[in-house]
Design a protein around this motif. Structure first.
Motif, mmCIF file in Angstrom:
data_model
loop_
_atom_site.group_PDB
_atom_site.id
_atom_site.type_symbol
_atom_site.label_atom_id
_atom_site.label_comp_id
_atom_site.label_asym_id
_atom_site.label_seq_id
_atom_site.Cartn_x
_atom_site.Cartn_y
_atom_site.Cartn_z
ATOM 1 N N SER A 262 1.400 16.712 -7.297
ATOM 2 C CA SER A 262 2.669 16.299 -7.884
ATOM 3 C C SER A 262 3.618 17.486 -7.932
ATOM 4 O O SER A 262 3.201 18.615 -8.142
ATOM 5 N N GLY B 15 0.814 -1.211 0.000
ATOM 6 C CA GLY B 15 0.000 0.000 0.000
ATOM 7 C C GLY B 15 0.844 1.256 0.000
ATOM 8 O O GLY B 15 2.067 1.211 -0.074
ATOM 9 N N GLN B 16 0.156 2.371 0.118
ATOM 10 C CA GLN B 16 0.823 3.659 0.120
ATOM 11 C C GLN B 16 1.752 3.800 1.320
ATOM 12 O O GLN B 16 2.802 4.406 1.227
ATOM 13 N N THR C 198 7.070 9.504 -6.955
ATOM 14 C CA THR C 198 5.627 9.434 -7.107
ATOM 15 C C THR C 198 5.245 8.068 -7.652
ATOM 16 O O THR C 198 5.850 7.587 -8.607
ATOM 17 N N TRP C 199 4.235 7.450 -7.032
ATOM 18 C CA TRP C 199 3.728 6.159 -7.486
ATOM 19 C C TRP C 199 2.505 6.445 -8.343
ATOM 20 O O TRP C 199 1.510 6.981 -7.875
ATOM 21 N N ILE C 200 2.592 6.081 -9.623
ATOM 22 C CA ILE C 200 1.490 6.281 -10.559
ATOM 23 C C ILE C 200 1.025 4.891 -10.993
ATOM 24 O O ILE C 200 1.815 4.087 -11.457
ATOM 25 N N ASP C 201 -0.245 4.630 -10.818
ATOM 26 C CA ASP C 201 -0.750 3.291 -11.152
ATOM 27 C C ASP C 201 -0.992 3.150 -12.654
ATOM 28 O O ASP C 201 -0.732 4.076 -13.424
ATOM 29 N N GLN D 21 -3.118 7.325 -12.375
ATOM 30 C CA GLN D 21 -3.546 8.066 -11.193
ATOM 31 C C GLN D 21 -2.412 8.054 -10.171
ATOM 32 O O GLN D 21 -1.758 7.042 -9.969
ATOM 33 N N VAL D 22 -2.218 9.194 -9.526
ATOM 34 C CA VAL D 22 -1.182 9.283 -8.500
ATOM 35 C C VAL D 22 -1.699 8.592 -7.250
ATOM 36 O O VAL D 22 -2.721 8.983 -6.690
ATOM 37 N N ARG D 23 -0.974 7.555 -6.826
ATOM 38 C CA ARG D 23 -1.390 6.829 -5.634
ATOM 39 C C ARG D 23 -0.648 7.321 -4.400
ATOM 40 O O ARG D 23 -1.209 7.319 -3.311
ATOM 41 N N ALA D 24 0.626 7.707 -4.577
ATOM 42 C CA ALA D 24 1.397 8.219 -3.430
ATOM 43 C C ALA D 24 2.552 9.064 -3.953
ATOM 44 O O ALA D 24 3.083 8.814 -5.021
ATOM 45 N N THR D 25 2.931 10.056 -3.167
ATOM 46 C CA THR D 25 4.079 10.908 -3.500
ATOM 47 C C THR D 25 4.871 11.143 -2.228
ATOM 48 O O THR D 25 4.306 11.441 -1.173
#
Length: 156
Positions: A152, A107-108, A129-132, A136-140
């Motif tokens: 972002s 997870g994030q 940055t986690w982009i799925d 979509q940005v899931r976590a930064t």
């Protein structure tokens, strides 16, 4: 050797032509003119010595500049090599992190600790940055230089 025999003297024709011309010219000058030319000879020698010294200094300086350029060229190549190696290592670390993030059940919250570690260790990383797959940005995770934001770092 017999007392009546004389040692062989070179005939005027056996001397080089240039020497003959010099001697003929010199003997044709008046004594005062010969003295003037003789007084100029040391001055000419000093000027020639000065020119030789200047040429030697110029040559040594140009060689020194060439050595400095070559040393700088080597230093730049070495720095480029180190930067490439360092960036390659960071890329490998980020690819490992991306593989781990792609595992199911991550997870994030899981991304925060390794991303924070990477960003704090390496100044060239400003944010992760986690982009799925749906873009979509899931976590930064931002570095210390970025103010904490929810968007972002590439959008303003």
């Amino acid at each position: 050797m017999n007392s009546t025999e004389r040692p062989a003297t070179p005939s005027p024709n056996s001397r080089p032509r240039l020497v003959q011309m010099w001697q003929t010219w010199w003997r044709g000058l008046s004594p005062s003119r010969q003295d003037r030319y003789a007084a100029i000879a040391p001055l000419v020698a000093v000027v020639m010595f000065f020119i030789a010294i200047v040429a030697a200094f110029w040559y040594l300086r140009s060689e020194e500049l060439e050595r400095e350029r070559e040393a700088m060229r080597r230093d730049v190549e070495y720095a480029q090599q180190r930067i490439r190696l360092r960036l390659s290592e960071r890329q490998e670390q980020l690819m490992r992190l991306a593989r781990d993030v792609g595992n199911p059940g991550r997870g994030q919250e899981w991304l925060q600790r390794p991303a924070d570690t990477l960003i704090s260790q390496y100044a060239e990383l400003q944010a992760l940055t986690w982009i799925d797959t749906g873009r979509q940005v899931r976590a930064t995770q931002f570095g210390p230089a970025w103010p904490q934001r929810t968007c972002s770092p590439w959008t303003r």
